[in-house]
Motif scaffolding. Structure first.
Motif, PDB file in Angstrom:
ATOM      1  N   PRO A   1       0.828  -1.213   0.000  1.00  0.00           N
ATOM      2  CA  PRO A   1       0.000   0.000   0.000  1.00  0.00           C
ATOM      3  C   PRO A   1       0.857   1.255   0.000  1.00  0.00           C
ATOM      4  O   PRO A   1       1.980   1.270   0.517  1.00  0.00           O
ATOM      5  CB  PRO A   1      -0.793  -0.124   1.300  1.00  0.00           C
ATOM      6  N   LYS A   2       0.321   2.336  -0.592  1.00  0.00           N
ATOM      7  CA  LYS A   2       1.002   3.629  -0.658  1.00  0.00           C
ATOM      8  C   LYS A   2       0.186   4.671   0.101  1.00  0.00           C
ATOM      9  O   LYS A   2      -0.964   4.442   0.472  1.00  0.00           O
ATOM     10  CB  LYS A   2       1.171   4.054  -2.119  1.00  0.00           C
ATOM     11  N   THR A   3       0.796   5.822   0.326  1.00  0.00           N
ATOM     12  CA  THR A   3       0.121   6.876   1.093  1.00  0.00           C
ATOM     13  C   THR A   3      -1.103   7.430   0.387  1.00  0.00           C
ATOM     14  O   THR A   3      -1.983   8.008   1.029  1.00  0.00           O
ATOM     15  CB  THR A   3       1.104   8.029   1.389  1.00  0.00           C
TER      16      THR A   3
ATOM     17  N   ALA B   1       0.594  -0.162  16.874  1.00  0.00           N
ATOM     18  CA  ALA B   1       0.970   1.242  17.067  1.00  0.00           C
ATOM     19  C   ALA B   1       1.379   1.959  15.786  1.00  0.00           C
ATOM     20  O   ALA B   1       1.501   3.182  15.787  1.00  0.00           O
ATOM     21  CB  ALA B   1       2.097   1.347  18.099  1.00  0.00           C
ATOM     22  N   ARG B   2       1.632   1.240  14.705  1.00  0.00           N
ATOM     23  CA  ARG B   2       1.979   1.857  13.433  1.00  0.00           C
ATOM     24  C   ARG B   2       1.019   1.378  12.345  1.00  0.00           C
ATOM     25  O   ARG B   2       0.500   0.261  12.400  1.00  0.00           O
ATOM     26  CB  ARG B   2       3.410   1.508  13.031  1.00  0.00           C
ATOM     27  N   SER B   3       0.818   2.219  11.354  1.00  0.00           N
ATOM     28  CA  SER B   3      -0.131   1.924  10.280  1.00  0.00           C
ATOM     29  C   SER B   3       0.452   0.930   9.275  1.00  0.00           C
ATOM     30  O   SER B   3       1.672   0.715   9.199  1.00  0.00           O
ATOM     31  CB  SER B   3      -0.499   3.208   9.543  1.00  0.00           C
ATOM     32  N   LEU B   4      -0.424   0.350   8.468  1.00  0.00           N
ATOM     33  CA  LEU B   4       0.035  -0.548   7.406  1.00  0.00           C
ATOM     34  C   LEU B   4       0.900   0.191   6.388  1.00  0.00           C
ATOM     35  O   LEU B   4       1.873  -0.360   5.863  1.00  0.00           O
ATOM     36  CB  LEU B   4      -1.166  -1.190   6.707  1.00  0.00           C
ATOM     37  N   VAL B   5       0.540   1.429   6.101  1.00  0.00           N
ATOM     38  CA  VAL B   5       1.332   2.230   5.160  1.00  0.00           C
ATOM     39  C   VAL B   5       2.743   2.459   5.717  1.00  0.00           C
ATOM     40  O   VAL B   5       3.737   2.400   4.991  1.00  0.00           O
ATOM     41  CB  VAL B   5       0.619   3.563   4.868  1.00  0.00           C
ATOM     42  N   HIS B   6       2.824   2.719   7.012  1.00  0.00           N
ATOM     43  CA  HIS B   6       4.128   2.897   7.659  1.00  0.00           C
ATOM     44  C   HIS B   6       4.971   1.622   7.525  1.00  0.00           C
ATOM     45  O   HIS B   6       6.160   1.682   7.184  1.00  0.00           O
ATOM     46  CB  HIS B   6       3.928   3.237   9.139  1.00  0.00           C
ATOM     47  N   LEU B   7       4.358   0.471   7.780  1.00  0.00           N
ATOM     48  CA  LEU B   7       5.088  -0.797   7.709  1.00  0.00           C
ATOM     49  C   LEU B   7       5.477  -1.141   6.274  1.00  0.00           C
ATOM     50  O   LEU B   7       6.547  -1.729   6.042  1.00  0.00           O
ATOM     51  CB  LEU B   7       4.252  -1.905   8.331  1.00  0.00           C
TER      52      LEU B   7
ATOM     53  N   MET C   1       5.733 -10.503   4.151  1.00  0.00           N
ATOM     54  CA  MET C   1       5.016  -9.234   4.009  1.00  0.00           C
ATOM     55  C   MET C   1       3.672  -9.456   3.325  1.00  0.00           C
ATOM     56  O   MET C   1       2.642  -8.914   3.760  1.00  0.00           O
ATOM     57  CB  MET C   1       5.861  -8.251   3.182  1.00  0.00           C
ATOM     58  N   GLY C   2       3.661 -10.269   2.276  1.00  0.00           N
ATOM     59  CA  GLY C   2       2.416 -10.537   1.564  1.00  0.00           C
ATOM     60  C   GLY C   2       1.396 -11.235   2.444  1.00  0.00           C
ATOM     61  O   GLY C   2       0.203 -10.894   2.429  1.00  0.00           O
ATOM     62  N   ARG C   3       1.856 -12.228   3.226  1.00  0.00           N
ATOM     63  CA  ARG C   3       0.929 -12.938   4.105  1.00  0.00           C
ATOM     64  C   ARG C   3       0.403 -12.043   5.209  1.00  0.00           C
ATOM     65  O   ARG C   3      -0.773 -12.118   5.580  1.00  0.00           O
ATOM     66  CB  ARG C   3       1.623 -14.167   4.704  1.00  0.00           C
ATOM     67  N   PHE C   4       1.265 -11.171   5.722  1.00  0.00           N
ATOM     68  CA  PHE C   4       0.824 -10.225   6.751  1.00  0.00           C
ATOM     69  C   PHE C   4      -0.246  -9.276   6.191  1.00  0.00           C
ATOM     70  O   PHE C   4      -1.292  -9.078   6.816  1.00  0.00           O
ATOM     71  CB  PHE C   4       2.016  -9.413   7.268  1.00  0.00           C
ATOM     72  N   LEU C   5       0.003  -8.714   5.014  1.00  0.00           N
ATOM     73  CA  LEU C   5      -0.978  -7.790   4.437  1.00  0.00           C
ATOM     74  C   LEU C   5      -2.291  -8.498   4.075  1.00  0.00           C
ATOM     75  O   LEU C   5      -3.366  -7.927   4.253  1.00  0.00           O
ATOM     76  CB  LEU C   5      -0.385  -7.119   3.203  1.00  0.00           C
ATOM     77  N   ALA C   6      -2.183  -9.738   3.613  1.00  0.00           N
ATOM     78  CA  ALA C   6      -3.388 -10.483   3.295  1.00  0.00           C
ATOM     79  C   ALA C   6      -4.257 -10.673   4.531  1.00  0.00           C
ATOM     80  O   ALA C   6      -5.489 -10.606   4.462  1.00  0.00           O
ATOM     81  CB  ALA C   6      -3.017 -11.833   2.689  1.00  0.00           C
ATOM     82  N   ALA C   7      -3.597 -10.895   5.675  1.00  0.00           N
ATOM     83  CA  ALA C   7      -4.355 -11.058   6.926  1.00  0.00           C
ATOM     84  C   ALA C   7      -5.031  -9.767   7.355  1.00  0.00           C
ATOM     85  O   ALA C   7      -5.987  -9.788   8.136  1.00  0.00           O
ATOM     86  CB  ALA C   7      -3.412 -11.540   8.042  1.00  0.00           C
ATOM     87  N   GLN C   8      -4.543  -8.636   6.809  1.00  0.00           N
ATOM     88  CA  GLN C   8      -5.156  -7.334   7.115  1.00  0.00           C
ATOM     89  C   GLN C   8      -6.191  -6.938   6.060  1.00  0.00           C
ATOM     90  O   GLN C   8      -6.717  -5.827   6.072  1.00  0.00           O
ATOM     91  CB  GLN C   8      -4.090  -6.236   7.196  1.00  0.00           C
TER      92      GLN C   8
END
Length: 388
Positions: free
Chosen positions: A7-9, A349-355, A378-385
Protein backbone atom coordinates in the motif's frame (compact mmCIF):
# COMPACT_ATOMS: atom_id res chain seq x y z
CA UNK A 1 14.51 -10.16 -7.01
CA UNK A 2 10.93 -10.79 -6.02
CA UNK A 3 7.71 -8.76 -6.02
CA UNK A 4 5.17 -7.91 -3.37
CA UNK A 5 2.10 -5.68 -3.48
CA UNK A 6 2.41 -2.78 -1.02
CA UNK A 7 0.00 0.00 0.00
CA UNK A 8 1.00 3.63 -0.66
CA UNK A 9 0.12 6.88 1.09
CA UNK A 10 -2.36 7.76 -1.67
CA UNK A 11 -4.37 4.61 -0.78
CA UNK A 12 -3.35 2.77 -3.94
CA UNK A 13 -1.47 -0.52 -4.16
CA UNK A 14 1.83 -0.84 -6.03
CA UNK A 15 3.77 -3.87 -7.15
CA UNK A 16 7.19 -3.46 -5.53
CA UNK A 17 10.25 -5.36 -6.75
CA UNK A 18 13.07 -5.94 -4.29
CA UNK A 19 16.58 -4.93 -5.32
CA UNK A 20 18.68 -5.11 -2.17
CA UNK A 21 21.70 -7.32 -1.61
CA UNK A 22 21.61 -8.90 1.86
CA UNK A 23 24.60 -8.21 4.06
CA UNK A 24 26.42 -11.46 4.79
CA UNK A 25 26.45 -12.64 8.38
CA UNK A 26 29.96 -12.96 9.77
CA UNK A 27 30.88 -13.97 13.29
CA UNK A 28 32.78 -11.21 15.07
CA UNK A 29 33.76 -10.14 18.57
CA UNK A 30 33.63 -6.76 20.28
CA UNK A 31 37.42 -6.51 19.97
CA UNK A 32 37.00 -6.25 16.19
CA UNK A 33 35.39 -2.83 16.58
CA UNK A 34 37.04 0.55 17.28
CA UNK A 35 33.95 1.62 19.26
CA UNK A 36 32.02 0.08 22.12
CA UNK A 37 28.72 -0.91 20.52
CA UNK A 38 25.57 -2.00 22.32
CA UNK A 39 22.28 -2.92 20.68
CA UNK A 40 19.24 -2.26 22.84
CA UNK A 41 17.45 -5.55 22.31
CA UNK A 42 13.71 -6.21 21.94
CA UNK A 43 11.73 -9.03 23.52
CA UNK A 44 9.78 -11.64 21.56
CA UNK A 45 6.19 -12.07 22.67
CA UNK A 46 4.61 -15.48 23.16
CA UNK A 47 1.67 -15.51 20.70
CA UNK A 48 0.18 -18.70 22.16
CA UNK A 49 -0.04 -17.50 25.75
CA UNK A 50 -3.55 -17.43 27.14
CA UNK A 51 -3.28 -13.93 28.56
CA UNK A 52 -4.53 -10.39 28.05
CA UNK A 53 -1.83 -8.80 25.84
CA UNK A 54 -2.47 -5.27 27.07
CA UNK A 55 -2.16 -6.30 30.71
CA UNK A 56 -0.01 -9.43 31.04
CA UNK A 57 3.39 -9.55 29.32
CA UNK A 58 3.88 -13.01 27.85
CA UNK A 59 7.43 -13.54 26.66
CA UNK A 60 8.84 -16.26 24.41
CA UNK A 61 12.00 -16.77 26.41
CA UNK A 62 13.66 -19.15 23.96
CA UNK A 63 13.38 -16.78 20.99
CA UNK A 64 14.17 -13.73 23.13
CA UNK A 65 17.42 -15.24 24.39
CA UNK A 66 18.32 -16.65 20.97
CA UNK A 67 18.15 -13.11 19.61
CA UNK A 68 20.68 -11.97 22.20
CA UNK A 69 23.05 -14.74 21.15
CA UNK A 70 22.70 -13.51 17.58
CA UNK A 71 23.82 -10.02 18.65
CA UNK A 72 26.78 -11.45 20.56
CA UNK A 73 27.70 -13.61 17.56
CA UNK A 74 27.94 -10.42 15.52
CA UNK A 75 30.20 -8.78 18.12
CA UNK A 76 27.56 -6.41 19.46
CA UNK A 77 26.83 -5.91 23.13
CA UNK A 78 23.35 -6.30 24.58
CA UNK A 79 21.77 -3.36 26.40
CA UNK A 80 19.19 -5.33 28.36
CA UNK A 81 15.72 -4.36 29.60
CA UNK A 82 15.80 -0.90 28.02
CA UNK A 83 13.04 1.02 26.26
CA UNK A 84 13.56 -1.12 23.14
CA UNK A 85 12.44 -4.08 25.27
CA UNK A 86 9.26 -2.05 25.90
CA UNK A 87 10.33 -1.10 29.40
CA UNK A 88 7.48 1.04 30.71
CA UNK A 89 5.37 0.18 27.63
CA UNK A 90 4.34 -3.38 28.41
CA UNK A 91 7.39 -4.66 30.29
CA UNK A 92 7.27 -4.00 34.03
CA UNK A 93 10.07 -4.32 36.56
CA UNK A 94 9.07 -7.86 37.50
CA UNK A 95 9.44 -9.10 33.93
CA UNK A 96 12.51 -6.91 33.35
CA UNK A 97 14.24 -8.44 36.37
CA UNK A 98 13.58 -11.94 35.03
CA UNK A 99 14.80 -10.87 31.59
CA UNK A 100 18.00 -9.52 33.13
CA UNK A 101 18.52 -12.70 35.17
CA UNK A 102 18.12 -14.95 32.15
CA UNK A 103 20.29 -12.81 29.87
CA UNK A 104 23.10 -12.57 32.40
CA UNK A 105 23.01 -16.35 32.79
CA UNK A 106 23.35 -16.73 29.02
CA UNK A 107 26.18 -14.20 28.91
CA UNK A 108 28.06 -16.03 31.66
CA UNK A 109 28.58 -18.92 29.26
CA UNK A 110 30.24 -16.61 26.74
CA UNK A 111 33.48 -14.87 27.79
CA UNK A 112 33.14 -12.49 24.84
CA UNK A 113 29.58 -11.40 25.66
CA UNK A 114 29.16 -7.70 26.42
CA UNK A 115 26.03 -6.88 28.42
CA UNK A 116 24.70 -4.04 30.56
CA UNK A 117 21.30 -3.88 32.22
CA UNK A 118 18.75 -1.16 32.80
CA UNK A 119 18.02 -0.19 36.41
CA UNK A 120 15.50 2.54 37.13
CA UNK A 121 12.46 3.33 39.23
CA UNK A 122 9.61 1.98 37.10
CA UNK A 123 8.15 -0.04 39.98
CA UNK A 124 7.45 3.31 41.68
CA UNK A 125 4.37 4.98 40.18
CA UNK A 126 4.42 8.78 40.00
CA UNK A 127 1.76 10.01 42.41
CA UNK A 128 0.94 13.05 44.56
CA UNK A 129 2.97 13.09 47.74
CA UNK A 130 5.90 11.21 46.26
CA UNK A 131 9.21 12.41 47.66
CA UNK A 132 12.79 12.50 46.43
CA UNK A 133 13.91 10.02 49.09
CA UNK A 134 11.40 7.49 47.73
CA UNK A 135 12.84 7.93 44.25
CA UNK A 136 16.33 7.32 45.62
CA UNK A 137 15.07 4.22 47.42
CA UNK A 138 13.49 2.89 44.23
CA UNK A 139 16.76 3.34 42.34
CA UNK A 140 18.62 1.60 45.16
CA UNK A 141 16.21 -1.34 45.08
CA UNK A 142 16.69 -2.03 41.39
CA UNK A 143 20.43 -1.41 41.45
CA UNK A 144 20.80 -3.85 44.35
CA UNK A 145 18.88 -6.51 42.40
CA UNK A 146 21.06 -6.13 39.29
CA UNK A 147 24.32 -5.90 41.23
CA UNK A 148 23.37 -9.05 43.17
CA UNK A 149 23.34 -10.80 39.78
CA UNK A 150 26.77 -9.30 38.95
CA UNK A 151 25.17 -7.15 36.29
CA UNK A 152 26.58 -3.92 34.95
CA UNK A 153 24.21 -0.97 35.38
CA UNK A 154 22.63 1.32 32.81
CA UNK A 155 21.07 4.01 35.01
CA UNK A 156 17.75 4.71 33.33
CA UNK A 157 15.90 8.01 33.43
CA UNK A 158 13.12 8.04 36.01
CA UNK A 159 9.52 9.04 35.37
CA UNK A 160 9.04 9.28 39.14
CA UNK A 161 11.95 11.71 39.41
CA UNK A 162 10.66 13.82 36.53
CA UNK A 163 7.28 13.94 38.28
CA UNK A 164 8.67 14.74 41.73
CA UNK A 165 11.67 17.01 41.15
CA UNK A 166 11.20 20.73 41.58
CA UNK A 167 14.42 21.80 39.91
CA UNK A 168 18.02 20.88 39.04
CA UNK A 169 19.04 20.49 42.69
CA UNK A 170 16.70 17.53 43.13
CA UNK A 171 18.33 15.76 40.19
CA UNK A 172 21.79 16.49 41.57
CA UNK A 173 20.77 15.09 44.95
CA UNK A 174 19.45 11.86 43.46
CA UNK A 175 22.37 11.22 41.13
CA UNK A 176 24.89 12.18 43.82
CA UNK A 177 23.41 9.59 46.18
CA UNK A 178 23.17 6.85 43.56
CA UNK A 179 26.52 7.37 41.86
CA UNK A 180 28.20 7.58 45.25
CA UNK A 181 27.28 3.98 46.07
CA UNK A 182 27.28 1.93 42.82
CA UNK A 183 29.82 -0.89 42.78
CA UNK A 184 31.17 -0.24 39.29
CA UNK A 185 30.94 2.57 36.73
CA UNK A 186 27.50 2.94 35.15
CA UNK A 187 26.12 4.21 31.88
CA UNK A 188 23.69 7.08 32.49
CA UNK A 189 20.77 7.24 30.08
CA UNK A 190 19.28 10.64 29.27
CA UNK A 191 16.12 9.69 27.40
CA UNK A 192 14.42 12.63 25.74
CA UNK A 193 10.73 13.43 25.80
CA UNK A 194 10.37 12.41 22.15
CA UNK A 195 10.97 8.84 23.35
CA UNK A 196 8.92 9.23 26.54
CA UNK A 197 6.69 12.29 27.05
CA UNK A 198 6.72 11.66 30.83
CA UNK A 199 10.40 12.67 30.86
CA UNK A 200 9.76 16.23 29.66
CA UNK A 201 11.97 18.65 31.61
CA UNK A 202 14.48 16.04 32.77
CA UNK A 203 17.47 17.42 34.66
CA UNK A 204 15.23 20.25 35.83
CA UNK A 205 14.68 22.18 32.61
CA UNK A 206 12.74 21.89 29.36
CA UNK A 207 15.70 23.68 27.72
CA UNK A 208 18.05 20.86 26.72
CA UNK A 209 21.08 23.14 26.89
CA UNK A 210 20.35 24.13 30.48
CA UNK A 211 19.55 20.50 31.30
CA UNK A 212 22.91 19.52 29.80
CA UNK A 213 24.71 21.78 32.29
CA UNK A 214 23.03 19.98 35.20
CA UNK A 215 23.73 16.55 33.74
CA UNK A 216 27.39 17.40 33.24
CA UNK A 217 27.60 18.68 36.82
CA UNK A 218 26.25 15.35 38.09
CA UNK A 219 28.72 13.40 35.95
CA UNK A 220 31.71 15.55 36.87
CA UNK A 221 31.04 15.07 40.58
CA UNK A 222 31.40 11.31 40.18
CA UNK A 223 33.36 10.85 36.95
CA UNK A 224 35.05 7.75 38.37
CA UNK A 225 31.62 6.09 38.70
CA UNK A 226 30.45 6.94 35.18
CA UNK A 227 31.57 4.82 32.25
CA UNK A 228 29.56 7.01 29.90
CA UNK A 229 26.30 8.66 29.06
CA UNK A 230 23.81 7.62 26.42
CA UNK A 231 22.08 10.69 25.03
CA UNK A 232 18.77 10.12 23.23
CA UNK A 233 17.71 13.57 22.05
CA UNK A 234 17.84 12.98 18.28
CA UNK A 235 20.08 16.05 17.92
CA UNK A 236 23.62 15.61 16.65
CA UNK A 237 24.43 19.22 17.56
CA UNK A 238 23.60 18.65 21.22
CA UNK A 239 25.42 15.34 21.35
CA UNK A 240 28.56 16.78 19.75
CA UNK A 241 28.51 19.75 22.10
CA UNK A 242 28.09 17.53 25.15
CA UNK A 243 30.76 15.00 24.25
CA UNK A 244 33.30 17.83 23.96
CA UNK A 245 32.54 18.75 27.57
CA UNK A 246 32.66 15.29 29.14
CA UNK A 247 35.34 14.60 31.75
CA UNK A 248 38.31 12.59 30.53
CA UNK A 249 37.56 8.91 30.37
CA UNK A 250 33.76 9.29 30.24
CA UNK A 251 32.30 7.94 27.01
CA UNK A 252 29.55 9.42 24.89
CA UNK A 253 27.21 6.61 23.78
CA UNK A 254 25.15 7.87 20.91
CA UNK A 255 21.45 7.27 21.21
CA UNK A 256 20.77 9.32 18.08
CA UNK A 257 18.92 6.98 15.75
CA UNK A 258 18.83 9.74 13.12
CA UNK A 259 22.55 10.54 12.83
CA UNK A 260 24.47 7.59 14.27
CA UNK A 261 26.80 6.95 11.32
CA UNK A 262 28.52 10.33 11.37
CA UNK A 263 28.51 10.49 15.19
CA UNK A 264 30.21 7.10 15.49
CA UNK A 265 32.75 8.01 12.81
CA UNK A 266 33.58 11.20 14.71
CA UNK A 267 35.05 14.53 13.72
CA UNK A 268 38.74 13.71 14.00
CA UNK A 269 38.94 14.86 17.62
CA UNK A 270 35.93 13.27 19.30
CA UNK A 271 33.65 10.35 18.48
CA UNK A 272 30.67 8.56 19.98
CA UNK A 273 30.43 4.96 21.01
CA UNK A 274 27.00 3.41 20.47
CA UNK A 275 24.00 2.24 22.45
CA UNK A 276 21.22 2.14 19.90
CA UNK A 277 17.80 0.63 19.40
CA UNK A 278 18.30 0.64 15.65
CA UNK A 279 21.26 -1.74 16.05
CA UNK A 280 18.69 -4.37 17.07
CA UNK A 281 17.07 -4.02 13.65
CA UNK A 282 20.21 -3.61 11.50
CA UNK A 283 22.64 -5.76 13.49
CA UNK A 284 24.46 -7.35 10.50
CA UNK A 285 25.01 -3.93 8.91
CA UNK A 286 26.15 -2.42 12.21
CA UNK A 287 28.61 -5.27 12.72
CA UNK A 288 30.01 -5.10 9.18
CA UNK A 289 30.27 -1.32 9.28
CA UNK A 290 32.07 -1.21 12.61
CA UNK A 291 34.48 -3.92 11.47
CA UNK A 292 35.28 -1.88 8.37
CA UNK A 293 35.89 1.21 10.50
CA UNK A 294 38.22 -0.85 12.69
CA UNK A 295 40.17 -1.82 9.58
CA UNK A 296 40.57 1.82 8.59
CA UNK A 297 38.00 1.59 5.80
CA UNK A 298 35.87 4.60 6.62
CA UNK A 299 34.41 4.74 3.11
CA UNK A 300 33.16 1.18 3.48
CA UNK A 301 31.77 2.05 6.92
CA UNK A 302 29.66 4.83 5.43
CA UNK A 303 28.72 2.79 2.36
CA UNK A 304 27.25 0.14 4.65
CA UNK A 305 25.61 2.33 7.29
CA UNK A 306 24.42 5.42 5.42
CA UNK A 307 21.72 3.48 3.49
CA UNK A 308 20.32 2.35 6.85
CA UNK A 309 19.80 5.90 8.11
CA UNK A 310 16.60 6.61 6.10
CA UNK A 311 15.20 3.34 7.44
CA UNK A 312 16.08 4.32 11.00
CA UNK A 313 14.60 7.79 10.62
CA UNK A 314 11.39 6.18 9.40
CA UNK A 315 11.25 3.65 12.24
CA UNK A 316 11.91 6.40 14.80
CA UNK A 317 9.69 9.07 13.27
CA UNK A 318 7.21 10.86 15.54
CA UNK A 319 5.57 9.64 17.67
CA UNK A 320 9.05 8.26 18.34
CA UNK A 321 7.97 6.14 21.32
CA UNK A 322 6.30 3.73 18.88
CA UNK A 323 9.58 2.82 17.21
CA UNK A 324 9.51 -0.60 18.90
CA UNK A 325 6.79 -1.66 16.48
CA UNK A 326 9.09 -1.16 13.49
CA UNK A 327 11.99 -2.93 15.19
CA UNK A 328 9.87 -6.00 15.91
CA UNK A 329 8.28 -5.96 12.45
CA UNK A 330 11.73 -6.09 10.86
CA UNK A 331 12.64 -9.02 13.13
CA UNK A 332 9.53 -10.77 11.82
CA UNK A 333 10.41 -10.01 8.19
CA UNK A 334 13.89 -11.41 8.76
CA UNK A 335 12.64 -14.69 10.19
CA UNK A 336 13.92 -14.02 13.69
CA UNK A 337 10.42 -14.67 15.01
CA UNK A 338 7.49 -16.43 13.37
CA UNK A 339 4.86 -13.81 14.11
CA UNK A 340 4.27 -10.10 14.42
CA UNK A 341 2.89 -9.90 17.94
CA UNK A 342 4.19 -7.69 20.74
CA UNK A 343 3.64 -7.45 24.46
CA UNK A 344 1.14 -4.76 25.28
CA UNK A 345 -0.47 -5.20 21.86
CA UNK A 346 2.01 -2.67 20.48
CA UNK A 347 1.97 -4.24 17.01
CA UNK A 348 -1.00 -1.95 16.36
CA UNK A 349 0.97 1.24 17.07
CA UNK A 350 1.98 1.86 13.43
CA UNK A 351 -0.13 1.92 10.28
CA UNK A 352 0.04 -0.55 7.41
CA UNK A 353 1.33 2.23 5.16
CA UNK A 354 4.13 2.90 7.66
CA UNK A 355 5.09 -0.80 7.71
CA UNK A 356 5.00 -0.99 3.90
CA UNK A 357 7.43 1.91 3.67
CA UNK A 358 9.60 0.20 6.27
CA UNK A 359 9.79 -2.81 3.94
CA UNK A 360 10.90 -0.65 1.01
CA UNK A 361 13.55 1.14 3.06
CA UNK A 362 14.83 -2.10 4.60
CA UNK A 363 15.27 -3.49 1.11
CA UNK A 364 17.15 -0.39 -0.02
CA UNK A 365 19.31 -0.60 3.11
CA UNK A 366 20.23 -4.22 2.32
CA UNK A 367 18.99 -5.44 5.70
CA UNK A 368 16.37 -7.93 4.50
CA UNK A 369 18.19 -11.17 5.24
CA UNK A 370 16.27 -13.11 2.58
CA UNK A 371 14.26 -10.82 0.26
CA UNK A 372 12.18 -13.71 -1.10
CA UNK A 373 11.17 -14.89 2.36
CA UNK A 374 10.64 -11.32 3.56
CA UNK A 375 8.37 -10.63 0.59
CA UNK A 376 6.38 -13.77 1.34
CA UNK A 377 6.03 -12.77 4.99
CA UNK A 378 5.02 -9.23 4.01
CA UNK A 379 2.42 -10.54 1.56
CA UNK A 380 0.93 -12.94 4.10
CA UNK A 381 0.82 -10.22 6.75
CA UNK A 382 -0.98 -7.79 4.44
CA UNK A 383 -3.39 -10.48 3.29
CA UNK A 384 -4.36 -11.06 6.93
CA UNK A 385 -5.16 -7.33 7.11
CA UNK A 386 -7.45 -7.59 4.10
CA UNK A 387 -4.96 -6.33 1.50
CA UNK A 388 -4.62 -8.99 -1.21
Amino acid sequence: MTTVRLPKTDRTIETYETSGTPIALERRSASDFPRVAFAAAHVVADPLANSDPWLDPAIDWERTLAFRHRLWDLGLGVAEAMDTAQRGMGLGWGEAKELIRRSLAEANGRPDALIACGAGTDHLAPAPGLGIDQVIGAYEDQIAEVEAMDGRIILMASRALAFTARGPDDYLKVYDRILGQVKQPVIIHWLGEMFDPALEGYWGSSDHWAAMDTCLEAISAHADKVDGIKVSLLSKEKEVAMRRRLPAGVRMYTGDDFNYAELIAGDGEHFSDALLGIFDAIAPAASAGLAALGNGKSDTFFNILEPTVPLSRHIFKAPTRFYKTGVVFLAYLNGLQDHFRMIGGQESARSLVHLAELFRLADKANVLADPDDASDRMGRFLAAQGIA
